[in-house]
Design an enzyme around this catalytic site. Structure first.
Site, PDB file in Angstrom:
ATOM      1  N   TRP A  34       0.481  -3.783  25.994  1.00 43.29           N
ATOM      2  CA  TRP A  34       0.731  -4.533  24.772  1.00 43.29           C
ATOM      3  C   TRP A  34       2.044  -5.309  24.867  1.00 43.29           C
ATOM      4  O   TRP A  34       3.066  -4.782  25.295  1.00 43.29           O
ATOM      5  CB  TRP A  34       0.822  -3.583  23.568  1.00 43.29           C
ATOM      6  CG  TRP A  34      -0.483  -2.957  23.191  1.00 43.29           C
ATOM      7  CD1 TRP A  34      -1.675  -3.077  23.833  1.00 43.29           C
ATOM      8  CD2 TRP A  34      -0.713  -2.099  22.062  1.00 43.29           C
ATOM      9  NE1 TRP A  34      -2.645  -2.361  23.191  1.00 43.29           N
ATOM     10  CE2 TRP A  34      -2.090  -1.735  22.094  1.00 43.29           C
ATOM     11  CE3 TRP A  34       0.072  -1.613  21.025  1.00 43.29           C
ATOM     12  CZ2 TRP A  34      -2.670  -0.906  21.136  1.00 43.29           C
ATOM     13  CZ3 TRP A  34      -0.504  -0.787  20.070  1.00 43.29           C
ATOM     14  CH2 TRP A  34      -1.863  -0.436  20.120  1.00 43.29           C
ATOM     15  N   LYS A  50      -2.645  -8.278  23.964  1.00 51.20           N
ATOM     16  CA  LYS A  50      -3.105  -7.262  24.901  1.00 51.20           C
ATOM     17  C   LYS A  50      -3.329  -7.903  26.259  1.00 51.20           C
ATOM     18  O   LYS A  50      -4.292  -8.624  26.474  1.00 51.20           O
ATOM     19  CB  LYS A  50      -4.383  -6.620  24.380  1.00 51.20           C
ATOM     20  CG  LYS A  50      -4.092  -5.898  23.076  1.00 51.20           C
ATOM     21  CD  LYS A  50      -5.239  -5.075  22.583  1.00 51.20           C
ATOM     22  CE  LYS A  50      -4.821  -4.399  21.288  1.00 51.20           C
ATOM     23  NZ  LYS A  50      -5.927  -3.827  20.549  1.00 51.20           N
ATOM     24  N   GLU A 102       0.808  -1.225   0.000  1.00 53.97           N
ATOM     25  CA  GLU A 102       0.000   0.000   0.000  1.00 53.97           C
ATOM     26  C   GLU A 102       0.842   1.277   0.000  1.00 53.97           C
ATOM     27  O   GLU A 102       0.302   2.379  -0.122  1.00 53.97           O
ATOM     28  CB  GLU A 102      -0.920   0.019   1.234  1.00 53.97           C
ATOM     29  CG  GLU A 102      -1.974  -1.082   1.281  1.00 53.97           C
ATOM     30  CD  GLU A 102      -1.500  -2.331   2.021  1.00 53.97           C
ATOM     31  OE1 GLU A 102      -0.288  -2.637   1.989  1.00 53.97           O
ATOM     32  OE2 GLU A 102      -2.354  -2.990   2.643  1.00 53.97           O
TER      33      GLU A 102
HETATM   34  N1  LIG Z   1      11.632  -3.902   7.467  1.00 54.65           N
HETATM   35  C1  LIG Z   1      10.573  -4.550   7.954  1.00 54.65           C
HETATM   36  N2  LIG Z   1      10.622  -5.105   9.179  1.00 54.65           N
HETATM   37  C2  LIG Z   1       9.562  -5.765   9.664  1.00 54.65           C
HETATM   38  N3  LIG Z   1       8.392  -5.948   9.020  1.00 54.65           N
HETATM   39  C3  LIG Z   1       8.265  -5.414   7.797  1.00 54.65           C
HETATM   40  C4  LIG Z   1       9.338  -4.696   7.202  1.00 54.65           C
HETATM   41  N4  LIG Z   1       8.925  -4.285   5.998  1.00 54.65           N
HETATM   42  C5  LIG Z   1       7.664  -4.720   5.843  1.00 54.65           C
HETATM   43  N5  LIG Z   1       7.251  -5.411   6.922  1.00 54.65           N
HETATM   44  C6  LIG Z   1       5.927  -6.054   7.131  1.00 54.65           C
HETATM   45  O1  LIG Z   1       5.357  -6.379   5.881  1.00 54.65           O
HETATM   46  C7  LIG Z   1       4.063  -5.771   5.748  1.00 54.65           C
HETATM   47  C8  LIG Z   1       3.772  -5.446   4.314  1.00 54.65           C
HETATM   48  O2  LIG Z   1       3.737  -6.651   3.576  1.00 54.65           O
HETATM   49  P1  LIG Z   1       2.825  -6.856   2.310  1.00 54.65           P
HETATM   50  O3  LIG Z   1       2.323  -5.562   1.783  1.00 54.65           O
HETATM   51  O4  LIG Z   1       3.624  -7.727   1.387  1.00 54.65           O
HETATM   52  O5  LIG Z   1       1.548  -7.710   2.723  1.00 54.65           O
HETATM   53  P2  LIG Z   1       1.122  -8.282   4.119  1.00 54.65           P
HETATM   54  O6  LIG Z   1       0.852  -7.139   5.037  1.00 54.65           O
HETATM   55  O7  LIG Z   1       2.128  -9.297   4.555  1.00 54.65           O
HETATM   56  O8  LIG Z   1      -0.229  -9.032   3.748  1.00 54.65           O
HETATM   57  P3  LIG Z   1      -1.761  -8.539   4.006  1.00 54.65           P
HETATM   58  O9  LIG Z   1      -1.768  -7.041   4.025  1.00 54.65           O
HETATM   59  O10 LIG Z   1      -2.513  -9.089   2.871  1.00 54.65           O
HETATM   60  O11 LIG Z   1      -2.138  -9.142   5.330  1.00 54.65           O
HETATM   61  C9  LIG Z   1       4.128  -4.554   6.640  1.00 54.65           C
HETATM   62  O12 LIG Z   1       2.843  -4.120   7.033  1.00 54.65           O
HETATM   63  C10 LIG Z   1       4.967  -5.072   7.798  1.00 54.65           C
HETATM   64  O13 LIG Z   1       4.174  -5.744   8.725  1.00 54.65           O
HETATM   65 MG   LIG Z   2      -0.642  -5.697   4.958  1.00 51.42          MG
END
Ligand SMILES: Nc1ncnc2c1ncn2[C@@H]1O[C@H](COP(=O)(O)OP(=O)(O)OP(=O)(O)O)[C@@H](O)[C@H]1O
Ligand SMILES: [Mg+2]
Ligand SMILES: Nc1ncnc2c1ncn2[C@@H]1O[C@H](COP(=O)(O)OP(=O)(O)OP(=O)(O)O)[C@@H](O)[C@H]1O
Ligand SMILES: [Mg+2]
Lengths: 547, 547
Positions: free
Chosen positions: B447, B442, B333
């Site tokens: 948290w 929680k 996003e």
């Molecule tokens: N450097 C990072 N360290 C930790 N987590 C990360 C990092 N970069 C991204 N993320 C995680 O990845 C997510 C984004 O992943 P992506 O857009 O591929 O889909 P997803 O969130 O895994 O899947 P969905 O939104 O469908 O549940 C972020 O919201 C975060 O939680």
């Molecule tokens: Mg996501």
């Protein structure tokens, strides 16, 4: 079908908010016209910018109205970059080096409502004030103890008017195409014309300026901005520095070699930008102080534009400073970045001489600037590094016209802006400036570059300065006339110079005649005023035969 | 009053035109699914992109219609990035690692009209085809001799359909807010949702990606793109590389350690981007081949995102490769760049341990991404590095909603997008990810970060993988349950782990119970599938007392 992305306008105010949020403590250092050094930081600049916005409101300035500066580079000028444009008004940076009548013309033409000025310009402002029809208030950018005693109506002191405001201000959001700032051209080829930038053009230009292929400015940088903030937005660097939170160092009016050197040294400057003239002053200081090792400064990169970089300047920065030189070509009308000279990986294996040839070209196009060269009939010329033509450019930070429609439309059918420059472009997209279209000499249908002939003549040890203009010729239409200022003590003759040039130029490029004068006319910004020379020599009849 | 600057829309097609004009001969190298290595250059990619646009026209695809890919990183996929979006259609990059029913759901949801696929996915496509309601044509991205014999209607071969087209094409100009590409989220927390990018959002993201404070990509770079082009636009790098004419190297499906190592070595890669998993595979290969000196690769920088960078990974790249690690946090996003970890000058004087702490944070905000953290009631939390809350982001390359309104509006009153992540932010603007909001436990109004507990447990030598989920508790509302896969041969007990964790975590963070399992469920992209674990353990009653 639109994308589903947030519809956020590109606003200059977002820059100062970002800098203050992520880099609040990064320093902004200014040498002041009143003497002494002022230190603040991005959080301080944001507060001052908010105070500027509140002060404008107090003065009754409405969105889109113009607010003028006659000012050196400083933290106050920087705060105005964000405070004026951010509030929706238009920042008009006036070049104080123009002739007073040009300044009065420009301020009246722009209908400036307020004039902010440095103490340096107090006498000038006092002289101009009676002619300024729209200016309702004058603000001297100083503290109460330095206020000049001049007879100017509605005169305010910055520290009282601006410093007295609240530093709470909420930036308005509006159409990103709205005007943000106004800057007039240097007046080299005619009357200065107003270029009206928008928030959008400024923000896109700023983003591109950060790219390593452009100026590559980062949060790790200490930038000394020597190019005046009244020259095409200080080449965009005040905005770029805010976008990444770089440290900024302002020399104020102290542009002599010693001041520039000391400031570079004391603030550990890593990158600096300026026109060739200012670097020549630095070199003179270093010549007089051979004990100084410029390499110890630790300057990494030098950006040069506005006029061509000479071989000597390139060599000196590379060898004595250990710095990379980045030449750029641009205009007030191009925000100003047009092309930047950066070697490509393919140049790595080349000999030093071959590399120097590339580096001395004005540069390669960056994304956002479409280039083309066309002949007198508008026919596109090839990119072979030989063919040259009128340079035209297109892109989101290139002007579409001048303020109040001055000079008609500079745009062709394809949307390209006519620069008035003549250039060639090589197959790698490196542009080489040949001349200004108005200065090029048209001899028997072929073009002679006045700059090339001047450069060749200037390299003669007896020549202090040289200018070449076209004079009417019954057969060849135009032929070059060389006008020379002899170096003190030199007795160089027209014959000597013809002999010297014969070895350096094609036969048909040789000047038909050489005239010696005591001095040459210049524009306020130090460029050769060829309009005046052409006027002066318009009835000149050459004694030689022509090619 | 608008500025007087050229009104040029930001178009993705301008990228490939720029690359082909200024960097025609810069190489694009692809390892192919069929084996072997393909070499072309930016001029070749432009020709192929024009052919793609003409092929879409031949297939009757109209502007805004979706064109899907099931493809590895390759020159053909790259040509589609420009050819599909440039022509006004929308490029839908489908993640082939999703479960087949998710893929069918997504393609039907997007109403894709054509499906381009690599030979690897021929069996999958054959299986899916009967369920795909809108797909009118299938194009296998290969040469005739590698065409799979599958039973799929309207099946074309790339080299015939696309390669047979003219490479003359004039890119249309249209509203820069128009949709350019579509990518679904990974489906970690629910069904994948569609993010619809625009030309404007893509171009602004690309410009910012070039900045040295972001990825700093230049024309001097050789970029190996390991992150799949079906993950959030390959992190924007295909566009960024075109904007500056960088050399691109694509591993195709060959992501094992040896293939990645050899490609890095053979193509003199300077910069590479990927998720942690792929780097672990590279490390395994290097472990097995201790004679290799990774420093000899000359890799300068490694970009890592999508999941947290571990201390061990950071150390290894810095010490053994001599490379800089740039961690980034982002989401589908956010296009995806949200924050990037780059040290500031202020960190230079700090000890290595202190620097590592900063480097292991997800990163600092870049211009264009406003950040805030809020508690459950929406109250803004301070940037003190301690307080954590729901992360919300705002900016021109952040989603405003999902395709077809899926999941309602993710935007708050101030226009910020709710990320679903929980984070703290320190006074320098460095963001540290605490957990996903859905995974945070929680306990008594406070948290507990499931990730922190998992990391602590995983550092025990007897643990192969660990997951922590919340289980219902009558007093504390929720309490952590630790679910562990033992390392082969290990006999580690619940008691051992509790004792181990007691030294590492606050008492009230200690898991109430430890359960041993043979394996943990994962998403198609390799992330822990906690929705499934929560479902599985929803009736679990802890044997311990709770904190
Ligand atoms: N450097 C990072 N360290 C930790 N987590 C990360 C990092 N970069 C991204 N993320 C995680 O990845 C997510 C984004 O992943 P992506 O857009 O591929 O889909 P997803 O969130 O895994 O899947 P969905 O939104 O469908 O549940 C972020 O919201 C975060 O939680
Ligand atoms: Mg996501
Ligand atoms: N690197 C360079 N080498 C040579 N000339 C340059 C370079 N950069 C800029 N120039 C010259 O400077 C011009 C732009 O200068 P500027 O916008 O300050 O006003 P001007 O053209 O001198 O004045 P006016 O337009 O009023 O006549 C360019 O058109 C070009 O002729
Ligand atoms: Mg000009």
């Amino acid at each position: 079908m639109h994308g589903l992305m947030q519809d956020r306008p590109l606003m200059i105010s977002s820059l100062i908010e970002h800098a203050a949020r992520f880099h609040p403590g990064t320093e902004i250092v200014s040498r002041l016209p009143e003497g002494g050094t002022h230190r603040t930081d991005w959080a301080g600049i944001r507060r001052a910018a908010c105070q500027v916005a509140n002060a404008l409101e107090a003065l009754g300035i409405r969105p889109t109205e113009r607010v003028a500066t006659l000012a050196w580079n400083s933290w106050r000028h920087l705060a105005m970059y964000f405070g004026v444009s951010g509030s929706g008004a238009v920042l008009h940076t006036v070049n104080p080096r123009l002739f007073p009548e040009q300044i009065a013309y420009i301020i009246n033409h722009a209908e400036d409502q307020v004039l902010f000025f440095d103490t340096t310009f107090a006498p000038l402002v006092e002289k101009l004030a009676p002619q300024l029809k729209t200016v309702k208030a004058y603000v001297c950018m100083t503290a109460p103890e330095h206020m000049p005693s001049i007879d100017v109506p509605h005169l305010h002191c910055w520290d009282e008017l601006v410093g007295g405001q609240s530093d709470a201000y909420t930036w308005p959001e509006f159409d990103e195409r709205n005007a943000s700032s106004l800057c007039y051209t240097s007046g080299t080829t005619g009357n200065p014309k107003g270029v009206l930038y928008s928030h959008r053009s400024t923000m896109l230009h700023t983003l591109m300026e950060l790219a390593p292929d452009t100026f590559g400015i980062s949060s790790r940088e200490t930038v000394m901005l020597i190019v005046p903030m009244f020259h095409a937005n200080g080449w965009g660097t005040p905005y770029a520095a805010a976008m990444v939170g770089a440290k900024l160092v302002f020399p104020g009016p102290h542009l002599d070699g010693q001041s520039v050197y000391e400031l570079m040294r004391d603030e550990r400057v890593t990158f600096s930008q300026g026109v060739p003239t200012v670097w020549l002053m630095l070199f003179q200081y270093l010549d007089a102080n051979p004990q100084i090792d410029p390499r110890a400064l630790g300057v990494k990169r030098i950006g040069i534009g506005g006029a061509a970089v000479s071989r000597g300047m390139l060599d000196r920065f590379e060898r004595e400073f250990g710095a990379e030189v980045m030449q750029g070509w641009g205009m007030t009308e191009t925000s100003p970045i047009g092309v930047i000279s950066k070697l490509l990986p393919k140049h790595d294996g080349m000999s030093e001489e071959e590399q120097v040839k590339v580096k001395l070209k004005q540069g390669r196009g960056v994304w956002g600037v479409d280039l083309k060269i066309v002949d007198d009939e508008g026919k596109v010329q090839p990119w072979d590094g030989q063919a040259f033509g009128h340079l035209r450019v297109r892109g989101p930070w290139i002007a579409s016209g001048y303020f109040k429609g001055e000079g008609g439309s500079p745009i062709d059918e394809e949307g390209f802006f006519s620069t008035g420059d003549v250039a060639n472009i090589d197959p790698d997209g490196f542009l080489q400036l040949v001349d200004r279209a108005k200065d090029v000499i048209k001899s028997g249908g072929e073009w002679i570059s006045s700059i090339d002939v001047e450069n060749a003549a200037s390299s003669h040890p007896g020549v202090a300065e040289a200018a070449v203009v076209g004079i009417a010729h019954p057969v060849w239409q135009e032929r070059p006339l060389l006008i020379v200022v002899r170096r003190a003590g030199s007795q160089v003759s027209a014959e000597d110079l013809r002999a010297y040039l014969t070895e350096r130029l094609a036969k048909w490029w040789l000047p038909d005649d050489v005239v010696f004068v005591d001095s040459l006319p210049h524009t306020a910004t130090g460029k050769l005023l060829k309009t005046k020379l052409r006027e002066q020599f318009k009835d000149y009849v050459a004694s030689a035969k022509g090619a």
